[in-house]
Design an enzyme around this catalytic site. Sequence first.
Site, PDB file in Angstrom:
ATOM      1  N   LYS A 119       0.797  -1.235   0.000  1.00  0.00           N
ATOM      2  CA  LYS A 119       0.000   0.000   0.000  1.00  0.00           C
ATOM      3  C   LYS A 119       0.827   1.282   0.000  1.00  0.00           C
ATOM      4  O   LYS A 119       0.445   2.248  -0.654  1.00  0.00           O
ATOM      5  CB  LYS A 119      -0.983   0.008   1.183  1.00  0.00           C
ATOM      6  CG  LYS A 119      -1.914  -1.214   1.227  1.00  0.00           C
ATOM      7  CD  LYS A 119      -2.720  -1.411  -0.052  1.00  0.00           C
ATOM      8  CE  LYS A 119      -3.208  -2.840  -0.166  1.00  0.00           C
ATOM      9  NZ  LYS A 119      -3.780  -3.200  -1.455  1.00  0.00           N
ATOM     10  N   GLU A 207      -2.631   8.438   7.452  1.00  0.00           N
ATOM     11  CA  GLU A 207      -3.473   9.229   6.554  1.00  0.00           C
ATOM     12  C   GLU A 207      -4.370  10.124   7.392  1.00  0.00           C
ATOM     13  O   GLU A 207      -4.744   9.756   8.508  1.00  0.00           O
ATOM     14  CB  GLU A 207      -4.384   8.320   5.711  1.00  0.00           C
ATOM     15  CG  GLU A 207      -3.712   7.643   4.550  1.00  0.00           C
ATOM     16  CD  GLU A 207      -4.677   6.765   3.769  1.00  0.00           C
ATOM     17  OE1 GLU A 207      -5.871   6.677   4.141  1.00  0.00           O
ATOM     18  OE2 GLU A 207      -4.227   6.146   2.804  1.00  0.00           O
ATOM     19  N   HIS A 242     -16.056  -4.189   7.534  1.00  0.00           N
ATOM     20  CA  HIS A 242     -15.319  -4.275   6.276  1.00  0.00           C
ATOM     21  C   HIS A 242     -15.817  -5.380   5.361  1.00  0.00           C
ATOM     22  O   HIS A 242     -15.124  -5.809   4.436  1.00  0.00           O
ATOM     23  CB  HIS A 242     -13.811  -4.406   6.536  1.00  0.00           C
ATOM     24  CG  HIS A 242     -13.300  -3.294   7.382  1.00  0.00           C
ATOM     25  ND1 HIS A 242     -13.446  -1.969   7.016  1.00  0.00           N
ATOM     26  CD2 HIS A 242     -12.710  -3.281   8.594  1.00  0.00           C
ATOM     27  CE1 HIS A 242     -12.932  -1.209   7.965  1.00  0.00           C
ATOM     28  NE2 HIS A 242     -12.496  -1.969   8.942  1.00  0.00           N
ATOM     29  N   ARG A 299      -8.311  -7.876  -9.372  1.00  0.00           N
ATOM     30  CA  ARG A 299      -9.079  -9.097  -9.630  1.00  0.00           C
ATOM     31  C   ARG A 299     -10.482  -8.712 -10.089  1.00  0.00           C
ATOM     32  O   ARG A 299     -10.852  -7.529 -10.074  1.00  0.00           O
ATOM     33  CB  ARG A 299      -9.211  -9.896  -8.335  1.00  0.00           C
ATOM     34  CG  ARG A 299      -9.914  -9.077  -7.267  1.00  0.00           C
ATOM     35  CD  ARG A 299     -10.350  -9.883  -6.055  1.00  0.00           C
ATOM     36  NE  ARG A 299     -11.243  -9.101  -5.215  1.00  0.00           N
ATOM     37  CZ  ARG A 299     -10.850  -8.227  -4.285  1.00  0.00           C
ATOM     38  NH1 ARG A 299      -9.579  -8.029  -4.057  1.00  0.00           N
ATOM     39  NH2 ARG A 299     -11.751  -7.558  -3.589  1.00  0.00           N
TER      40      ARG A 299
HETATM   41  C1  MV4 Z   1     -10.131   5.275   5.537  1.00  0.00           C
HETATM   42  C2  MV4 Z   1     -11.282   5.815   6.126  1.00  0.00           C
HETATM   43  C3  MV4 Z   1     -11.253   7.160   6.468  1.00  0.00           C
HETATM   44  N1  MV4 Z   1     -10.153   7.892   6.237  1.00  0.00           N
HETATM   45  N2  MV4 Z   1      -9.042   6.057   5.331  1.00  0.00           N
HETATM   46  C4  MV4 Z   1     -11.512   0.736   5.478  1.00  0.00           C
HETATM   47  C5  MV4 Z   1     -11.035  -0.368   4.614  1.00  0.00           C
HETATM   48  C6  MV4 Z   1      -9.853   0.120   3.901  1.00  0.00           C
HETATM   49  N3  MV4 Z   1      -9.846  -0.320   2.536  1.00  0.00           N
HETATM   50  C7  MV4 Z   1      -9.922   1.582   4.001  1.00  0.00           C
HETATM   51  N4  MV4 Z   1     -10.909   1.903   4.996  1.00  0.00           N
HETATM   52  C8  MV4 Z   1     -11.101   3.182   5.390  1.00  0.00           C
HETATM   53  N5  MV4 Z   1     -10.058   3.996   5.174  1.00  0.00           N
HETATM   54  C9  MV4 Z   1      -9.071   7.329   5.681  1.00  0.00           C
HETATM   55  N6  MV4 Z   1      -7.986   8.080   5.484  1.00  0.00           N
HETATM   56  C10 MV4 Z   1     -12.365   4.995   6.345  1.00  0.00           C
HETATM   57  C11 MV4 Z   1     -12.291   3.663   5.993  1.00  0.00           C
HETATM   58  C12 MV4 Z   1     -13.430   2.875   6.292  1.00  0.00           C
HETATM   59  C13 MV4 Z   1     -14.205   2.327   5.282  1.00  0.00           C
HETATM   60  C14 MV4 Z   1     -13.853   2.479   3.952  1.00  0.00           C
HETATM   61  C15 MV4 Z   1     -14.622   1.942   2.956  1.00  0.00           C
HETATM   62  C16 MV4 Z   1     -15.761   1.239   3.299  1.00  0.00           C
HETATM   63  C17 MV4 Z   1     -16.116   1.046   4.606  1.00  0.00           C
HETATM   64  C18 MV4 Z   1     -15.350   1.589   5.612  1.00  0.00           C
HETATM   65  C19 MV4 Z   1     -15.725   1.412   6.931  1.00  0.00           C
HETATM   66  C20 MV4 Z   1     -14.953   1.945   7.912  1.00  0.00           C
HETATM   67  C21 MV4 Z   1     -13.810   2.670   7.598  1.00  0.00           C
END
Ligand code: MV4
Length: 509
Positions: A119, A207, A242, A299
């Site tokens: 990442k 972040e 998630h 994918r």
């Molecule tokens: C974040 C975020 C808020 N701010 N990054 C969760 C899974 C991962 N792929 C990234 N995720 C998140 N990253 C920043 N800088 C909030 C989430 C997140 C989230 C993202 C997508 C779908 C559902 C989520 C549920 C909780 C937190």
Amino acid sequence: MSRPIRKVLIANRGEIAVRVMRACRELGIATVAVYSDADRAALHVRHADEAYPIGPPPARESYLVIDKILDVARRAGADAIHPGYGFLSEKAEFARACDAAGVTFIGPPADAIDAMGDKTRARAKMMAAGVPVVPGDNGTDGRGFASAEVALESARKIGFPVMLKASAGGGGKGMRLVDDEKKFGAAYQGAQREAKAAFGDDTVYLEKAVVRPRHVEIQVFGDMHGNVVYLFERDCSIQRRHQKVIEEAPSPAVTPDLRRSMGEVAVRAAAAVKYVGAGTCEFLLSENGDFYFLEMNTRLQVEHPVTEMITQRDLVRLQIAVAQGERLPFTQDELRVSGAAIECRVYAEDPIKFLPSPGRITALRQPAGPFVRDDSGVYEGAEISVFYDPMISKLVVWGATREEAIDRMARALGEYRVGGIKTNLAFHRRVMRNRAFREGVYSTAFIEQHKAELLVPLEPDGDAFDDALAAAVIHAVEAEPAQSLAAPSAAGVERSAWQTGSRIFTGDS
Ligand code: MV4
């Protein structure tokens, strides 16, 4: 490079294996299934032209063993392997092993998987390519921080709340939200520990946290001739721990202008790693309309059908075409968003605790009708195993408008019956009636915000009773079809049970 594919081994199970086999059959391509001891009687085995056992139920000893899969490919004479999603689908090592064995990997080049798999590396690469990423800090030389104190210094500069994320992670593992600098030290140690345990690499990066974001992802496709297109977005904000639960396309939050800018950014991201095949760029969409690249999934995704519905393109067919060296059969200009599509993931799980509910499916009625697609890996009598994902099917509908799609989904969910195990069907029915969902006003916090309405126990005389009744009717009809259907009372009961929420017809009035 440009070798016609004649026989495909599907290195997966369940609904996605069946999905891939269907595309192969339409193309006149032979199919080879592999199955663990738990999957001897699975639906994907029945759909295949040939099927080979690959070992014990745990995936580590079967579906994840590269040598076993390649050995079957050799024995069966398969010239290509489709990995589906999960399992080996994002392992660069597997893509390389296929190349070395002279088998076409139906997926991106191993180097593209590697470039996006780490990442912090992906973040750096995307920034260089002009792709917006969430403001943050990858640490010294992009390899994390020397200490918690150095990281805290950086977090202060970024400004709280911040997110700590595992470099080797993705999908939320090893992720910590920190809203207060007093909690930073403990959160930092925790994220490192979790990252080390899950990925064997304790590198974490920072972040700025985006509050109540939407998860909007862009489907992209590349071919070996340097063409890359986007097939618009999917909104996957409705998640729990998630785990995506409902996805839709297009996103109710995305305007035509935003769609074009996100699409063009996703194409830039894919082109930067010389992407070939189906890929998905995940973005966070903030409440004020800013969007940030999160990660790329290299994918075919679970939720690809909603994109198929709004573009009328078969994504598996496209994967096979570009894997055998063909050019993409359309340009960006020829693609349009048509109508709206929704997918509900139907899980065998306790609807309140969201815990798997394995067991035998004793009765099953899957919905159908116009613009309804149920991608299923099960059948009546099938066993939901503790060893794998407890997804029963993906119910997907299309409508000319979003409202029509929601009403159609509500109708289809009303027809769905599963006996013998618990499911999340009642949850989905409630979401389709939820006002915020119907208005398209939701974020990743949706389930948490509406849990009082969505996560209520099954009423004894409500859905649970209805399910039991339906199961009884199914068996009565199957046992003596002519008589049951002819008898007025039985016909009445059957009609009453057909749609969830319909009144019980007793024949008295
Ligand atoms: C974040 C975020 C808020 N701010 N990054 C969760 C899974 C991962 N792929 C990234 N995720 C998140 N990253 C920043 N800088 C909030 C989430 C997140 C989230 C993202 C997508 C779908 C559902 C989520 C549920 C909780 C937190």
